[in-house]
Design a protein around this motif. Structure first.
Motif, PDB file in Angstrom:
ATOM      1  N   TRP A   1       0.817  -1.330   0.182  1.00 17.76           N
ATOM      2  CA  TRP A   1      -0.159   0.139   0.033  1.00 17.76           C
ATOM      3  C   TRP A   1       0.823   1.266  -0.107  1.00 17.76           C
ATOM      4  O   TRP A   1       2.036   1.309   0.263  1.00 17.76           O
ATOM      5  N   VAL A   2       0.136   2.396  -0.482  1.00 20.45           N
ATOM      6  CA  VAL A   2       0.855   3.587  -0.429  1.00 20.45           C
ATOM      7  C   VAL A   2       0.437   4.688   0.518  1.00 20.45           C
ATOM      8  O   VAL A   2      -1.147   4.390   0.847  1.00 20.45           O
ATOM      9  N   ASP A   3       1.425   5.412   1.195  1.00 24.31           N
ATOM     10  CA  ASP A   3       0.713   6.489   2.412  1.00 24.31           C
ATOM     11  C   ASP A   3       0.966   7.564   1.692  1.00 24.31           C
ATOM     12  O   ASP A   3       2.241   7.987   1.484  1.00 24.31           O
TER      13      ASP A   3
ATOM     14  N   VAL B   1       6.060   3.630   0.498  1.00 24.72           N
ATOM     15  CA  VAL B   1       5.374   2.589   0.029  1.00 24.72           C
ATOM     16  C   VAL B   1       5.647   1.395   0.908  1.00 24.72           C
ATOM     17  O   VAL B   1       6.722   1.310   1.580  1.00 24.72           O
ATOM     18  N   VAL B   2       4.546   0.530   1.665  1.00 24.38           N
ATOM     19  CA  VAL B   2       4.815  -0.239   2.624  1.00 24.38           C
ATOM     20  C   VAL B   2       4.370  -1.430   2.208  1.00 24.38           C
ATOM     21  O   VAL B   2       3.316  -1.660   1.381  1.00 24.38           O
TER      22      VAL B   2
ATOM     23  N   GLY C   1      10.331   5.578   0.388  1.00 25.11           N
ATOM     24  CA  GLY C   1       9.710   6.461   0.661  1.00 25.11           C
ATOM     25  C   GLY C   1      10.368   7.939  -0.011  1.00 25.11           C
ATOM     26  O   GLY C   1      10.785   7.815  -1.050  1.00 25.11           O
ATOM     27  N   SER C   2       9.919   9.022   0.581  1.00 22.17           N
ATOM     28  CA  SER C   2      10.490  10.273   0.096  1.00 22.17           C
ATOM     29  C   SER C   2      12.233  10.485  -0.038  1.00 22.17           C
ATOM     30  O   SER C   2      12.531   9.499   0.838  1.00 22.17           O
TER      31      SER C   2
ATOM     32  N   THR D   1       7.407  -1.708  -9.036  1.00 24.45           N
ATOM     33  CA  THR D   1       6.433  -0.974  -8.246  1.00 24.45           C
ATOM     34  C   THR D   1       6.276   0.252  -8.933  1.00 24.45           C
ATOM     35  O   THR D   1       7.120   1.078  -9.371  1.00 24.45           O
ATOM     36  N   TYR D   2       5.122   0.241  -9.526  1.00 19.30           N
ATOM     37  CA  TYR D   2       4.354   1.438 -10.171  1.00 19.30           C
ATOM     38  C   TYR D   2       3.457   2.085  -9.403  1.00 19.30           C
ATOM     39  O   TYR D   2       2.919   1.826  -8.366  1.00 19.30           O
ATOM     40  N   TRP D   3       3.643   3.459  -9.376  1.00 16.92           N
ATOM     41  CA  TRP D   3       2.729   4.255  -8.600  1.00 16.92           C
ATOM     42  C   TRP D   3       2.467   5.726  -9.290  1.00 16.92           C
ATOM     43  O   TRP D   3       3.144   6.222 -10.117  1.00 16.92           O
TER      44      TRP D   3
END
Length: 182
Positions: free
Chosen positions: A43-45, A51-52, A66-67, A83-85
């Protein structure tokens, strides 16, 4: 979810057997997916820019990356180690190999307001279930409730007959229909 009280739950497709997998979730999850190859939930936060992932049973939580490479992640998809976002602030769809967010590639620019992402491939899921053959004998909607059982569901204004597979019209629930016009 609500801020500071987000959870991840699993359930059978018919809504039964609800189970909390992760109860101490990051603060602002915006999308979730399954990494089938590695047996993980990802999941993304958006607030913490992370990304976790966890195992499918909710254990072994890992912060993948993360950032600063992620500014406002809204959607996520995983396929064979990539991983695509979708990033709202960057208006882009990005991809990173494995857990290396420092080596990212922009695969789409001008990607505005993408709130979900799905990767489709014939090899993504395999197997069969009780709905795989002849729609599970359901007249309308079949949802698997386990590997060998299914639940038949019916559209609005219909009901499931006593046979458990046939949907019938329900005149008393029809809206705007005069059943006795004379």
């Amino acid at each position: 979810w609500e801020p500071d009280s987000a959870v991840i739950r699993s359930a059978r497709m018919d809504g039964s057997k609800v189970n909390t997998l992760v109860s101490r979730l990051s603060t602002w999850p915006t999308d979730i997916t399954i990494d089938y190859q590695n047996g993980r939930v990802v999941w993304v936060d958006a607030r913490d820019k992370l990304v976790v992932s966890s195992k499918l049973d909710g254990t072994d939580i890992k912060y993948i990356f993360g950032s600063p490479r992620i500014s406002y992640p809204l959607a996520i998809a995983v396929w064979y180690g990539s991983t695509y976002w979708a990033d709202l602030h960057m208006s882009a769809v990005k991809v990173a190999e494995g857990t290396n967010a420092f080596d990212t590639l922009t695969v789409e620019t001008n990607a505005v307001n993408i709130t979900d992402m799905v990767l489709s491939h014939a090899g993504k899921q395999s197997g069969s279930n009780a709905c795989s053959h002849d729609n599970g004998n359901c007249s309308h909607v079949c949802v698997p409730s386990s590997a060998t059982t299914r639940t038949c569901l019916c559209p609005t204004r219909t009901y499931l007959d006593e046979d458990g597979v046939t949907c019938k019209e329900s005149p008393q629930q029809m809206i705007g229909v005069d059943l006795n016009p004379y």
